[in-house]
Design a protein around this motif. Structure first.
Motif, PDB file in Angstrom:
ATOM      1  N   GLN A  92      -6.800  -6.919   5.618  1.00 44.86           N
ATOM      2  CA  GLN A  92      -5.726  -7.841   5.248  1.00 44.86           C
ATOM      3  C   GLN A  92      -6.086  -8.593   3.960  1.00 44.86           C
ATOM      4  O   GLN A  92      -5.255  -8.744   3.064  1.00 44.86           O
ATOM      5  N   ALA A  93      -7.332  -9.055   3.856  1.00 49.29           N
ATOM      6  CA  ALA A  93      -7.767  -9.764   2.642  1.00 49.29           C
ATOM      7  C   ALA A  93      -7.789  -8.816   1.441  1.00 49.29           C
ATOM      8  O   ALA A  93      -7.418  -9.204   0.324  1.00 49.29           O
ATOM      9  N   LEU A  94      -8.217  -7.571   1.667  1.00 52.28           N
ATOM     10  CA  LEU A  94      -8.227  -6.584   0.573  1.00 52.28           C
ATOM     11  C   LEU A  94      -6.803  -6.353   0.062  1.00 52.28           C
ATOM     12  O   LEU A  94      -6.567  -6.331  -1.153  1.00 52.28           O
ATOM     13  N   ARG A  95      -5.852  -6.192   0.991  1.00 51.27           N
ATOM     14  CA  ARG A  95      -4.451  -5.978   0.598  1.00 51.27           C
ATOM     15  C   ARG A  95      -3.911  -7.187  -0.151  1.00 51.27           C
ATOM     16  O   ARG A  95      -3.215  -7.060  -1.154  1.00 51.27           O
ATOM     17  N   ARG A  96      -4.235  -8.377   0.341  1.00 50.27           N
ATOM     18  CA  ARG A  96      -3.751  -9.611  -0.303  1.00 50.27           C
ATOM     19  C   ARG A  96      -4.285  -9.710  -1.735  1.00 50.27           C
ATOM     20  O   ARG A  96      -3.549 -10.048  -2.665  1.00 50.27           O
ATOM     21  N   PHE A 130     -14.684  -2.725  -6.365  1.00 49.04           N
ATOM     22  CA  PHE A 130     -13.550  -2.134  -5.641  1.00 49.04           C
ATOM     23  C   PHE A 130     -12.234  -2.590  -6.260  1.00 49.04           C
ATOM     24  O   PHE A 130     -11.356  -1.779  -6.555  1.00 49.04           O
ATOM     25  N   PHE A 131     -12.079  -3.900  -6.454  1.00 46.57           N
ATOM     26  CA  PHE A 131     -10.821  -4.421  -7.011  1.00 46.57           C
ATOM     27  C   PHE A 131     -10.622  -3.980  -8.456  1.00 46.57           C
ATOM     28  O   PHE A 131      -9.498  -3.710  -8.872  1.00 46.57           O
ATOM     29  N   ALA A 132     -11.705  -3.908  -9.207  1.00 51.97           N
ATOM     30  CA  ALA A 132     -11.606  -3.462 -10.605  1.00 51.97           C
ATOM     31  C   ALA A 132     -11.149  -2.007 -10.681  1.00 51.97           C
ATOM     32  O   ALA A 132     -10.348  -1.638 -11.544  1.00 51.97           O
ATOM     33  N   LEU A 133     -11.646  -1.173  -9.759  1.00 56.09           N
ATOM     34  CA  LEU A 133     -11.300   0.254  -9.763  1.00 56.09           C
ATOM     35  C   LEU A 133      -9.905   0.515  -9.196  1.00 56.09           C
ATOM     36  O   LEU A 133      -9.225   1.442  -9.625  1.00 56.09           O
ATOM     37  N   ARG A 134      -9.476  -0.297  -8.234  1.00 51.24           N
ATOM     38  CA  ARG A 134      -8.192  -0.081  -7.569  1.00 51.24           C
ATOM     39  C   ARG A 134      -7.022  -0.718  -8.295  1.00 51.24           C
ATOM     40  O   ARG A 134      -5.910  -0.719  -7.780  1.00 51.24           O
ATOM     41  N   SER A 135      -7.275  -1.300  -9.453  1.00 48.10           N
ATOM     42  CA  SER A 135      -6.203  -1.969 -10.195  1.00 48.10           C
ATOM     43  C   SER A 135      -6.367  -1.632 -11.675  1.00 48.10           C
ATOM     44  O   SER A 135      -7.334  -1.007 -12.081  1.00 48.10           O
ATOM     45  N   LEU A 167     -15.432   3.788 -16.831  1.00 51.65           N
ATOM     46  CA  LEU A 167     -15.831   3.682 -15.422  1.00 51.65           C
ATOM     47  C   LEU A 167     -14.720   4.182 -14.505  1.00 51.65           C
ATOM     48  O   LEU A 167     -14.979   4.883 -13.527  1.00 51.65           O
ATOM     49  N   ARG A 168     -13.475   3.851 -14.846  1.00 44.94           N
ATOM     50  CA  ARG A 168     -12.343   4.303 -14.025  1.00 44.94           C
ATOM     51  C   ARG A 168     -12.143   5.803 -14.157  1.00 44.94           C
ATOM     52  O   ARG A 168     -11.892   6.494 -13.167  1.00 44.94           O
ATOM     53  N   GLU A 169     -12.262   6.308 -15.381  1.00 41.71           N
ATOM     54  CA  GLU A 169     -12.029   7.745 -15.606  1.00 41.71           C
ATOM     55  C   GLU A 169     -13.073   8.607 -14.912  1.00 41.71           C
ATOM     56  O   GLU A 169     -12.752   9.669 -14.387  1.00 41.71           O
ATOM     57  N   ARG A 170     -14.312   8.168 -14.923  1.00 33.64           N
ATOM     58  CA  ARG A 170     -15.345   8.992 -14.285  1.00 33.64           C
ATOM     59  C   ARG A 170     -15.544   8.653 -12.815  1.00 33.64           C
ATOM     60  O   ARG A 170     -16.479   9.105 -12.168  1.00 33.64           O
ATOM     61  N   LYS A 171     -14.610   7.829 -12.298  1.00 31.81           N
ATOM     62  CA  LYS A 171     -14.621   7.482 -10.873  1.00 31.81           C
ATOM     63  C   LYS A 171     -15.987   6.952 -10.417  1.00 31.81           C
ATOM     64  O   LYS A 171     -16.578   7.433  -9.444  1.00 31.81           O
ATOM     65  N   ALA A 172     -16.470   5.956 -11.164  1.00 31.60           N
ATOM     66  CA  ALA A 172     -17.732   5.297 -10.799  1.00 31.60           C
ATOM     67  C   ALA A 172     -17.568   4.661  -9.414  1.00 31.60           C
ATOM     68  O   ALA A 172     -16.456   4.370  -8.974  1.00 31.60           O
ATOM     69  N   SER A 173     -18.686   4.452  -8.740  1.00 28.62           N
ATOM     70  CA  SER A 173     -18.628   3.814  -7.415  1.00 28.62           C
ATOM     71  C   SER A 173     -18.351   2.327  -7.582  1.00 28.62           C
ATOM     72  O   SER A 173     -18.607   1.729  -8.640  1.00 28.62           O
ATOM     73  N   SER A 174     -17.844   1.721  -6.522  1.00 29.22           N
ATOM     74  CA  SER A 174     -17.575   0.284  -6.540  1.00 29.22           C
ATOM     75  C   SER A 174     -18.842  -0.501  -6.846  1.00 29.22           C
ATOM     76  O   SER A 174     -18.816  -1.465  -7.621  1.00 29.22           O
ATOM     77  N   GLN A 175     -19.968  -0.087  -6.258  1.00 31.07           N
ATOM     78  CA  GLN A 175     -21.228  -0.807  -6.493  1.00 31.07           C
ATOM     79  C   GLN A 175     -21.670  -0.669  -7.948  1.00 31.07           C
ATOM     80  O   GLN A 175     -22.149  -1.635  -8.547  1.00 31.07           O
ATOM     81  N   GLU A 176     -21.489   0.501  -8.520  1.00 32.68           N
ATOM     82  CA  GLU A 176     -21.863   0.703  -9.922  1.00 32.68           C
ATOM     83  C   GLU A 176     -21.057  -0.209 -10.840  1.00 32.68           C
ATOM     84  O   GLU A 176     -21.586  -0.814 -11.770  1.00 32.68           O
ATOM     85  N   VAL A 177     -19.761  -0.335 -10.566  1.00 30.59           N
ATOM     86  CA  VAL A 177     -18.909  -1.206 -11.372  1.00 30.59           C
ATOM     87  C   VAL A 177     -19.323  -2.671 -11.187  1.00 30.59           C
ATOM     88  O   VAL A 177     -19.419  -3.426 -12.159  1.00 30.59           O
ATOM     89  N   THR A 178     -19.603  -3.067  -9.946  1.00 28.68           N
ATOM     90  CA  THR A 178     -20.087  -4.433  -9.704  1.00 28.68           C
ATOM     91  C   THR A 178     -21.377  -4.682 -10.475  1.00 28.68           C
ATOM     92  O   THR A 178     -21.556  -5.753 -11.065  1.00 28.68           O
TER      93      THR A 178
END
Length: 193
Positions: A92-96, A130-135, A167-178
Motif C-alpha cells: 500500500q505504501a509502495l503504491r501510494r 525501486f522508486f527511481a526505476l519504477r518512475s 541505469l534505467r535502460e540497462r535495468k540496474a537493480s534497485s540496490q545498485e541505483v540506491t
C-alpha cells in the motif's frame, strides 16, 4: 492556504532563525514533473527541514506507529505524510509513493531508513532505487550538514539531478541505483563539510 502551506510557513519562521539554516543548490530542483529528493537522515526534524527548504510540496513516508494516534495521524496526512510498515514489504505504501510520482509531485526519502546514530551516512535501502526505476522521476540528492544543537548554521545542500537514463535502460537493480544515490549524497557531504 491549506494546512500544508500554513504549517510550512510557521515551521520556516521558527526553524530558519533557530538553526541558522543556509540552503544551497535550490537551482538544482526541477520546477515541475515527478521528483524524488533523497537525503541523509540525522534527526527527526529532517523532514521539516527538507519541507521548508524546497520550493515544492514534499510527500514523506512516516513509520506506521505515528498514525496510531488519531489526532497525530490525521495531522500527518494533512501535511502530506503517509504510513509505511517498516521491515517488511508494504504494498500500500509502495503504491501510494508511486501515485505521488505519477501525479508529478515530490517524494522525499531518507534511503538509510532510520536516523544515523553517529552522523555518518549509512547504507541505503533498495526502496529509493525501486522508486527511481519504477518512475520517470528526476532524482535529486540532498545533504543536511551540521547539528541541530550547534551554534554553527545548519546547511542544506541540493545536488544536481542524478543521471538515471543509463541505469534505467540497462535495468540496474534497485540496490545498485540506491548505491549510486548514496554515493552522490556522500559526495555532497564530503564537498561541503
Amino acid at each position: 492556504m491549506g494546512l500544508y502551506h500554513f504549517a510550512r510557513s510557521v515551521c520556516a519562521a521558527i526553524f530558519y532563525p533557530k538553526y541558522k539554516i543556509k540552503v544551497e543548490g535550490k537551482e538544482n530542483i526541477p520546477a515541475n514533473g515527478p521528483l524524488i529528493v533523497c537525503s541523509n537522515h540525522i534527526s527527526n526534524m529532517d523532514p521539516v527541514v527538507v519541507g521548508i527548504t524546497m520550493k515544492r510540496d514534499v510527500y514523506f513516508m512516516a513509520k506506521e506507529e505515528l498514525f496510531k494516534n488519531k489526532f497525530l495521524g490525521g495531522l500527518l496526512r494533512r501535511v502530506h505524510a503517509f504510513p509505511v510498515k517498516r521491515g517488511m514489504k508494504d504494498r500500500q505504501a509502495l503504491r501510494r509513493a508511486l501515485d505521488v510520482l505519477n501525479d508529478n509531485e515530490t517524494l522525499g526519502l531518507f534511503p538509510e531508513g532510520t536516523r544515523s546514530k553517529d552522523g555518518k551516512l549509512g547504507k541505503g535501502l533498495a526502496g529509493a532505487g525501486f522508486f527511481a526505476l519504477r518512475s520517470e522521476a528526476s532524482v535529486v540528492p540532498c545533504a543536511i550538514i551540521g547539528t541541530y544543537k550547534s551554534k554553527e548554521p545548519l546547511r542544506v545542500v541540493y545536488g544536481a539531478p542524478i543521471e538515471m537514463k543509463d541505469l534505467r535502460e540497462r535495468k540496474a537493480s534497485s540496490q545498485e541505483v540506491t548505491d549510486v544515490i548514496m554515493k552522490e549524497i556522500q559526495f555532497l557531504l564530503d564537498e561541503n563539510q
